[in-house]
Motif scaffolding. Structure first.
Motif, PDB file in Angstrom:
ATOM      1  N   THR A 192      88.249 -10.216  13.037  1.00 53.09           N
ATOM      2  CA  THR A 192      88.799  -8.922  12.640  1.00 53.09           C
ATOM      3  C   THR A 192      89.808  -9.128  11.525  1.00 53.09           C
ATOM      4  N   TYR A 193      89.955  -8.092  10.709  1.00 48.84           N
ATOM      5  CA  TYR A 193      90.907  -8.101   9.601  1.00 48.84           C
ATOM      6  C   TYR A 193      91.944  -7.011   9.821  1.00 48.84           C
ATOM      7  N   ASN A 194      93.135  -7.232   9.290  1.00 47.20           N
ATOM      8  CA  ASN A 194      94.098  -6.142   9.202  1.00 47.20           C
ATOM      9  C   ASN A 194      94.000  -5.583   7.784  1.00 47.20           C
ATOM     10  N   VAL A 195      94.801  -4.578   7.458  1.00 49.35           N
ATOM     11  CA  VAL A 195      94.701  -3.925   6.159  1.00 49.35           C
ATOM     12  C   VAL A 195      95.013  -4.912   5.033  1.00 49.35           C
ATOM     13  N   ARG A 196      96.027  -5.742   5.217  1.00 48.56           N
ATOM     14  CA  ARG A 196      96.412  -6.685   4.172  1.00 48.56           C
ATOM     15  C   ARG A 196      95.278  -7.658   3.867  1.00 48.56           C
ATOM     16  N   ASP A 197      94.657  -8.208   4.913  1.00 53.89           N
ATOM     17  CA  ASP A 197      93.568  -9.161   4.707  1.00 53.89           C
ATOM     18  C   ASP A 197      92.337  -8.487   4.089  1.00 53.89           C
ATOM     19  N   ALA A 198      92.034  -7.280   4.565  1.00 49.96           N
ATOM     20  CA  ALA A 198      90.900  -6.546   4.008  1.00 49.96           C
ATOM     21  C   ALA A 198      91.157  -6.216   2.544  1.00 49.96           C
ATOM     22  N   PHE A 199      92.387  -5.829   2.225  1.00 50.70           N
ATOM     23  CA  PHE A 199      92.728  -5.536   0.831  1.00 50.70           C
ATOM     24  C   PHE A 199      92.532  -6.760  -0.049  1.00 50.70           C
ATOM     25  N   GLN A 200      92.991  -7.918   0.415  1.00 47.34           N
ATOM     26  CA  GLN A 200      92.834  -9.140  -0.386  1.00 47.34           C
ATOM     27  C   GLN A 200      91.355  -9.419  -0.663  1.00 47.34           C
TER      28      GLN A 200
END
Length: 146
Positions: A3-11
């Motif tokens: 799973t990703y959080n918003v920061r990781d997904a944004f990167q």
């Protein structure tokens, strides 16, 4: 299950040239373009499954989300500083004085707004105990900044 959080997904989306900022990713999550578990609270945040993010990327790259690109802020229209219809007597274009005057007034107004906002920011920094940076003009005592 990854799973990703918003920061990781944004990167990940930024590396592929899809997202410009985290707020854009949050908007896509809220609107359901990216399938994810909504945040239980601010500390935990969004939980984005790797498969859902890959599905979004695949659809985006195929052009299925053309509406997302169209909703981005449009670029500024070109500014014409010359009167196209009235060439000067010697064949050169003549600058439209009202256009220049309007732009100069706007620049002066924006510089004044920047000065006011900088003062407010520095006042807030003083209250909160952050270091205050001064402009080059303020250091020499003139109090002007460009």
């Amino acid at each position: 299950m990854l799973t990703y959080n918003v920061r990781d997904a944004f990167q990940l989306l930024k590396e592929r040239g899809i997202a410009r900022d985290k707020q854009e990713v949050r908007k896509w999550l809220n609107e359901g373009f990216i399938q994810a578990a909504p945040p239980e609270n601010r500390r935990i945040g969004w939980k984005i499954q790797a498969e859902a993010l890959q599905a979004f990327i695949a659809k985006y790259e195929k052009g299925e989300f053309e509406s997302l690109l169209q909703r981005r802020k449009p670029s500024l229209p070109p500014v014409t500083l010359f009167d196209e219809s009235a060439p000067a007597a010697d064949g050169e274009r003549k600058g439209t004085e009202p256009g220049y005057a309007r732009l100069e007034e706007e620049v002066v107004s924006l510089r004044q707004q920047v000065r006011v906002l900088r003062r407010e920011l520095n006042d807030l920094k003083k209250v909160l105990g952050f270091p205050v940076l001064t402009a080059a003009g303020a250091r020499d005592g003139t109090g002007t900044d460009s």
